[in-house]
Design a protein around this motif. Structure first.
Motif, mmCIF file in Angstrom:
data_model
loop_
_atom_site.group_PDB
_atom_site.id
_atom_site.type_symbol
_atom_site.label_atom_id
_atom_site.label_comp_id
_atom_site.label_asym_id
_atom_site.label_seq_id
_atom_site.Cartn_x
_atom_site.Cartn_y
_atom_site.Cartn_z
ATOM 1 N N LEU A 59 8.051 90.125 65.058
ATOM 2 C CA LEU A 59 9.343 90.539 64.499
ATOM 3 C C LEU A 59 9.240 91.200 63.124
ATOM 4 C CD1 LEU A 59 12.029 87.873 65.481
ATOM 5 C CD2 LEU A 59 11.969 90.291 66.093
ATOM 6 N N PRO A 60 8.383 90.721 62.219
ATOM 7 C CA PRO A 60 8.275 91.405 60.925
ATOM 8 C C PRO A 60 7.850 92.869 61.043
ATOM 9 C CG PRO A 60 7.277 89.234 60.794
ATOM 10 C CD PRO A 60 7.598 89.472 62.241
ATOM 11 N N PHE A 62 8.782 94.942 63.453
ATOM 12 C CA PHE A 62 9.995 95.678 63.812
ATOM 13 C C PHE A 62 10.949 95.776 62.625
ATOM 14 C CE2 PHE A 62 8.290 94.501 67.909
ATOM 15 C CZ PHE A 62 8.468 95.658 68.646
ATOM 16 N N GLU A 63 11.026 94.721 61.846
ATOM 17 C CA GLU A 63 11.866 94.735 60.651
ATOM 18 C C GLU A 63 11.335 95.766 59.655
ATOM 19 O OE1 GLU A 63 14.944 93.857 58.043
ATOM 20 O OE2 GLU A 63 14.749 93.372 60.161
ATOM 21 N N LYS A 64 10.035 95.808 59.461
ATOM 22 C CA LYS A 64 9.437 96.798 58.558
ATOM 23 C C LYS A 64 9.685 98.214 59.076
ATOM 24 C CE LYS A 64 5.086 97.910 56.234
ATOM 25 N NZ LYS A 64 3.679 97.505 56.029
ATOM 26 N N LEU A 65 9.566 98.404 60.379
ATOM 27 C CA LEU A 65 9.843 99.707 60.978
ATOM 28 C C LEU A 65 11.289 100.115 60.692
ATOM 29 C CD1 LEU A 65 8.856 102.004 62.908
ATOM 30 C CD2 LEU A 65 9.832 100.633 64.771
ATOM 31 N N HIS A 66 12.198 99.181 60.857
ATOM 32 C CA HIS A 66 13.621 99.434 60.587
ATOM 33 C C HIS A 66 13.843 99.847 59.129
ATOM 34 C CE1 HIS A 66 17.919 98.817 60.116
ATOM 35 N NE2 HIS A 66 17.674 97.899 59.209
ATOM 36 N N ILE A 75 16.536 98.042 67.491
ATOM 37 C CA ILE A 75 17.515 97.102 68.025
ATOM 38 C C ILE A 75 16.745 95.897 68.556
ATOM 39 C CG2 ILE A 75 19.367 96.734 69.686
ATOM 40 C CD1 ILE A 75 19.742 99.822 69.685
ATOM 41 N N LEU A 76 17.035 94.736 68.017
ATOM 42 C CA LEU A 76 16.371 93.496 68.417
ATOM 43 C C LEU A 76 17.290 92.760 69.390
ATOM 44 C CD1 LEU A 76 15.172 92.416 64.862
ATOM 45 C CD2 LEU A 76 13.870 93.663 66.612
ATOM 46 N N VAL A 77 16.869 92.670 70.645
ATOM 47 C CA VAL A 77 17.692 92.073 71.695
ATOM 48 C C VAL A 77 17.183 90.669 71.996
ATOM 49 C CG1 VAL A 77 18.559 92.290 74.049
ATOM 50 C CG2 VAL A 77 18.150 94.351 72.665
ATOM 51 N N SER A 78 17.933 89.691 71.519
ATOM 52 C CA SER A 78 17.582 88.296 71.761
ATOM 53 C C SER A 78 17.999 87.904 73.176
ATOM 54 C CB SER A 78 18.284 87.396 70.748
ATOM 55 O OG SER A 78 18.154 86.046 71.133
ATOM 56 N N LEU A 79 17.114 87.203 73.857
ATOM 57 C CA LEU A 79 17.411 86.680 75.190
ATOM 58 C C LEU A 79 17.636 85.173 75.131
ATOM 59 C CD1 LEU A 79 14.939 88.801 77.350
ATOM 60 C CD2 LEU A 79 17.344 89.238 76.812
ATOM 61 N N ASP A 80 17.955 84.678 73.959
ATOM 62 C CA ASP A 80 18.289 83.266 73.798
ATOM 63 C C ASP A 80 19.547 82.940 74.597
ATOM 64 O OD1 ASP A 80 16.593 81.801 71.610
ATOM 65 O OD2 ASP A 80 16.879 83.843 70.873
ATOM 66 N N SER A 81 19.771 81.674 74.811
ATOM 67 C CA SER A 81 20.964 81.214 75.513
ATOM 68 C C SER A 81 22.195 81.406 74.629
ATOM 69 C CB SER A 81 20.805 79.733 75.865
ATOM 70 O OG SER A 81 21.983 79.238 76.427
ATOM 71 N N ARG A 82 23.311 81.705 75.239
ATOM 72 C CA ARG A 82 24.580 81.889 74.511
ATOM 73 C C ARG A 82 24.942 80.625 73.722
ATOM 74 N NH1 ARG A 82 28.560 82.872 71.744
ATOM 75 N NH2 ARG A 82 30.415 83.966 72.410
ATOM 76 N N GLU A 97 15.671 86.820 57.379
ATOM 77 C CA GLU A 97 16.275 87.928 56.639
ATOM 78 C C GLU A 97 16.195 89.242 57.423
ATOM 79 O OE1 GLU A 97 14.449 87.886 52.759
ATOM 80 O OE2 GLU A 97 15.487 86.046 52.209
ATOM 81 N N LEU A 98 16.553 89.172 58.696
ATOM 82 C CA LEU A 98 16.530 90.360 59.546
ATOM 83 C C LEU A 98 17.697 91.269 59.193
ATOM 84 C CD1 LEU A 98 15.672 88.741 63.007
ATOM 85 C CD2 LEU A 98 14.111 89.829 61.378
ATOM 86 N N THR A 99 17.391 92.524 58.960
ATOM 87 C CA THR A 99 18.437 93.500 58.666
ATOM 88 C C THR A 99 18.609 94.504 59.797
ATOM 89 O OG1 THR A 99 16.901 94.938 57.463
ATOM 90 C CG2 THR A 99 18.129 93.291 56.176
#
Length: 161
Positions: A59-60, A62-66, A75-82, A97-99
């Protein structure tokens, strides 16, 4: 003056809190309609979950890329449960600290939509979809470094120009 400082601090704090609220898509069709775009922008869509160790490790990158590459939209798509939105996902986003934009895709009928992302996708995560126009590149793997991620994206975007 002190009251103004307090008001300003509270305003900034509430704006930060709102920025951390992920968009929730209950159905893949809504996600697809609103997120998957065929325009000239480069989209890097990473599928992950808070319970996935390789996902968290990358994840860091992708955050740095952003933060560093304004030519791509991450776009970070979480597949966690609702049900984990309030107690796990939102605190995780704040702690890390995801932006980059975070989306919760809570459609658990995986078999109905995984092939729409990529026919080769087994469903394991992390997985990343890169889109530019009608061209797509899919990676069902984790990236071991920021350099590996950017090299992968650049190999795709450079051949499409």
């Amino acid at each position: 003056m002190k009251q103004l400082s307090v008001i300003l601090f509270l305003f900034i704090l509430t704006q930060t809190a709102f920025a951390q609220q992920p968009v929730v898509y209950e159905k893949f069709a809504d996600f697809e309609k609103n997120v998957i775009r065929n325009d000239e922008n480069v989209y890097v869509i990473n599928f992950w979950a808070t319970w996935c160790a390789p996902c968290i490790k990358e994840l860091p990158y992708f955050e740095k890329l952003h933060q560093q590459n304004k030519n791509v939209k991450v776009i970070l798509v979480s597949l966690d449960s609702r049900k984990d939105l309030e107690k796990k996902l939102i605190p995780f986003i704040k702690k890390k600290e995801l932006t980059a934009e975070v989306i919760l895709l809570s459609d658990k009928d995986y078999n109905s939509w995984i092939d729409k992302i990529d026919k080769s996708w087994s469903g394991s995560i992390p997985a990343t979809l890169i889109i530019k126009g009608n061209q797509k590149l899919f990676a069902e793997r984790d990236f071991e470094s920021y350099a590996a991620l950017t090299e992968y994206i650049n190999s795709f975007t450079n051949q499409k120009q």
